[in-house]
Scaffold this motif. Structure first.
Motif: not given
Length: 766
Positions: A400-407
């Motif tokens: 679920l790597a898009s959580v790593l892109g949370n700004s």
């Protein structure tokens, strides 16, 4: 205009990657517990910006006893609490040999009271305060930087999970004698071998569970089955198959000690392991040597076994949530598990709602890890570096790597690939990706989606990241299984085969940033995809029961005809091996492993879900087919392009390296490529452009249910076409993929070749 845009993208990418001098030091604060060089002292360090008091509790055993000593930590700069204790002093406490430890913390919602004793409420103010603090000194806390853990929160002898909870009913229950303990381990001398420097574009990835790989393998000693040691013994097989990178499902500590408590009861079981309890700790359940330090040494030895065969070791990592989970009851915001980070610094380590009273959940499994916070990011980067530098791994697949892109941190979620302060960009800045042509560096592969918000980001990750290409799967499945009911144009097939330039070519990335897959661990196996009309998860043990699972599988049983099911699986395998990008297969797919249509076996730690090493003749034939296709791919660099094929615009324009054809031999123009009523497509790759041993490669795919005749194009001056494989049923057998020199002569230009319904043809020019 396009060139100008690409220049801007490149400049942004360079800024995000940064220069070596801009990289932060790995674990600069020295968090965790470590012996000094002489092994005469142990220094303990832990982070909390909100605690008012932290005490170190020392134990002589993992469970069942009280602490031997408790010591107050000292707060230094940057929220780091520390304490150094001579080994001789530890011995005086009665802590000799293995040092087990944990922490207790007080803070604003539970201030320290000198009269507090274990199990008391003295000092308690609230389970959670307005700032989101959830301190509770009755809960022994695991060190987030622990190198190994003693056991899971729940074990076969301790199944009462309520002791770890906050809330009125549970907050005063003490966990000291039962909670997992961190273990102080000394450096060892076990080597991890020479890391492969192969370019990602040249890899074939084999996704598998380390336990499931060998549990059914009778060629391995019973004691080693399901362990790191056992997995290392399969390195020769995987190398022989053609695999160049093994990608293990999560190996960091997770709750799985109770999986075998009642084998036929799957309630609460966790086989896959996507609920991490310790980001540094190799899961000791997968070790033959479970003694303190044993899992670490055995894991390293396994890595060396794969490295010695030229195989990379990739690990599936979960940094979007943790094993502490979420709220027990949404109507009651007070009751949460408190194992570690939540009791140390809840708002630092977890994303919370705007009022700080609940978890922000973009994962569907309890709540988001706070990937925006610098300290929480430190833990991610530090643990990744530990697995790379100390344990020897070569790369990572990020769940679920898009959580790593949370700004943003609390009360919101916003994916932003251009924000340099996201965990995404920090990871590639501080753990540089492997260069395009190969060399040192890490392979970073994202699962580019999560749940809700703008979290579906296939094709939209920043420079340095490869991705699981969900669009590849979502094109190939209906192409084979939904003819006439789902529109798939030849152009869509062409885009996926050519490396998905529509997804990765617009921002400067390349074909090998696309990890092509048709099946993955969380769904049907390759066999079941082409043998099942829908999921069947509510089966008795060992095939189930499992809850959840995708309802939209785009699967089909091929009319119940077993030979056609095998043919469909051959098509899927062949298309992956003939596509630009990086193919990934699931462990066992090479031998038609099936689990009777269960598409969500996350909880099945069972013989049915472990790989089967006893094959029927049909399964052996398929394994030979898979091996042959992998061998062919590895032999032909034209199938592994560094850059997108020149001219492959899918509109019928003249192409230098790749050209698309209609069945009649004419060049497929834009009208043909865009028409979903056309279900046959061929393509010719000019191998000479890549220094290939084959001057040309020709592939014809017929998705119609009946035979289609293909008129072959020019093979090259003085050349003829030779058949490598034909996936049609007539050719099925152990030698269906011909070895070099044994290919079958077909003919030259304008030769007509009939490809059966739902078949694929592969030719080379010689």
């Amino acid at each position: 205009m396009q060139l100008h845009r690409l220049m801007i993208v490149a400049l942004i990418a360079f800024a995000l990657l940064g220069s070596p001098a801009s990289k932060a030091a790995i674990n600069a604060s020295g968090l965790g517990a470590d012996y000094d060089a002489t092994k005469t002292n142990v220094t303990f360090k832990i982070y909390s910006s909100r605690a008012s008091r932290i005490e170190l509790f020392l134990y002589s055993s993992a469970s069942g006893t009280q602490e031997k000593a408790r010591r107050v930590m000292t707060l230094g700069t940057g929220g780091v609490w520390s304490l150094t204790i001579p080994v001789a002093t530890l011995g005086g406490y009665g802590v000799t040999g293995t040092v087990y430890y944990g922490y207790r913390a007080w803070g604003p919602n539970w201030p320290y009271n000198a009269g507090w004793t274990k199990g008391s409420a003295l000092g308690f103010a609230s389970d959670v305060d307005a700032a989101g603090n959830r301190f509770n000194p009755n809960k022994l806390l695991v060190d987030p930087y622990a190198r190994e853990l003693s056991h899971d929160p729940l074990t076969p002898t301790m199944s009462n999970g309520t002791v770890y909870a906050s809330g009125a009913l549970y907050r005063n229950q003490d966990t000291g004698s039962v909670a997992p303990k961190a273990i102080v381990i000394a450096p060892d001398t076990v080597l991890t071998g020479t890391k492969p420097t192969r370019a990602l574009k040249d890899d074939i990835i084999y996704e598998v569970h380390v336990r499931g790989l060998t549990m059914n393998d009778t060629s391995i000693a019973a004691a080693y089955r399901g362990t790191y040691k056992g997995a290392g013994l399969k390195a020769a097989y995987l190398a022989g198959l053609g695999v160049t990178a093994v990608e293990f499902l999560p190996l960091q500590e997770t709750q799985n000690d109770t999986n075998e408590l009642v084998p036929t009861d799957t309630a609460g079981d966790n086989y896959w392991g996507y609920m991490t309890l310790g980001f540094f700790a190799p899961d000791r359940r997968y070790a033959y040597d479970k003694a303190p330090g044993g899992p670490t040494k055995e894991f390293k030895a396994m890595v060396k076994a794969f490295h010695d065969k030229g195989i990379k070791v990739l690990i599936d990592v979960v940094y979007n949530h943790t094993g502490e989970g979420g709220v027990w009851n949404p109507a009651d915001k007070t009751t949460y598990n408190i194992y570690g980070m939540r009791g140390l610094d809840n708002p630092t380590y977890y994303s919370l709602t705007a009022d700080r009273q609940s978890s922000w959940d973009n994962t569907g499994v309890g709540g988001n890890y706070n990937t925006r916070n610098l300290v929480a990011q430190n833990l991610i980067v530090d643990s990744l570096a530990y697995w790379r530098n100390t344990l020897g791994v070569d790369g990572y697949r990020y769940d679920l790597a898009s959580v790593l892109g949370n700004s943003c941190e609390h009360g919101c979620f916003n994916y932003d690939k251009l924000d340099p302060n996201t965990a995404l960009n920090r990871i590639v800045r501080e753990l540089p990706p492997r260069p395009a042509a190969g060399g040192t560096g890490a392979d970073h592969v994202a699962e580019p989606w999560a749940i809700g918000g703008n979290s579906y980001q296939v094709g939209n990750f920043p420079a340095g990241w490869a991705e699981w290409n969900g669009s590849y799967r979502d094109t190939m499945r209906p192409l084979q299984n939904r003819l006439g009911s789902v529109a798939v144009t030849p152009g869509q097939l062409a885009s996926r085969v050519a490396g998905s330039s529509d997804l990765y070519g617009d921002d400067g990335r390349r074909p090998w940033h696309s990890v092509n897959f048709i099946t993955a661990h969380d769904g049907f196996t390759l066999k079941d995809l082409y043998s099942c009309n829908g999921k069947n998860n509510n089966q008795p043990w060992p095939m189930g029961p499992s809850d959840g699972g995708e309802d939209h599988n785009v699967s089909w049983d091929q009319g119940g005809i077993a030979a056609d099911q095998r043919k469909a699986a051959r098509n899927g395998m062949a298309l992956m091996m003939l596509s630009g990008g990086v193919p990934m297969i699931v462990g066992g797919d090479e031998a038609l492993r099936g689990i009777n249509c269960n598409n969500n076996p996350y909880n099945l730690d069972s013989s049915a879900n472990w790989l089967d090493w006893t094959w029927s003749a049909a399964e052996s034939n398929f394994q030979a087919f898979a091996k042959g296709m992998m061998t062919f791919r590895k032999a032909h660099p034209a199938l592994r392009p560094l850059n997108f094929y020149s001219g492959s615009d899918n509109n019928g324009n003249v192409m230098e390296q790749l050209r698309w054809f209609k069945p009649d031999g004419g060049v497929a123009d834009g009208a043909y490529m865009g028409n979903a009523n056309n279900h046959a497509l061929a393509w010719r790759i000019d191998g000479s452009e890549f220094g290939d041993t084959a001057s040309a490669i020709y592939v014809a795919h017929n998705a119609w249910s009946a035979q289609v005749n293909f008129t072959l194009p020019w093979p090259g001056t003085g050349k003829s076409w030779y058949r490598v494989t034909d996936t049609c049923n007539w050719a099925e057998g152990a030698t269906q993929v011909r070895a070099p020199g044994l290919e079958d002569a077909v003919g030259g230009e304008s030769t007509v070749y009939g490809v059966c319904g739902r078949g694929t043809l592969l030719l080379i020019a010689k």
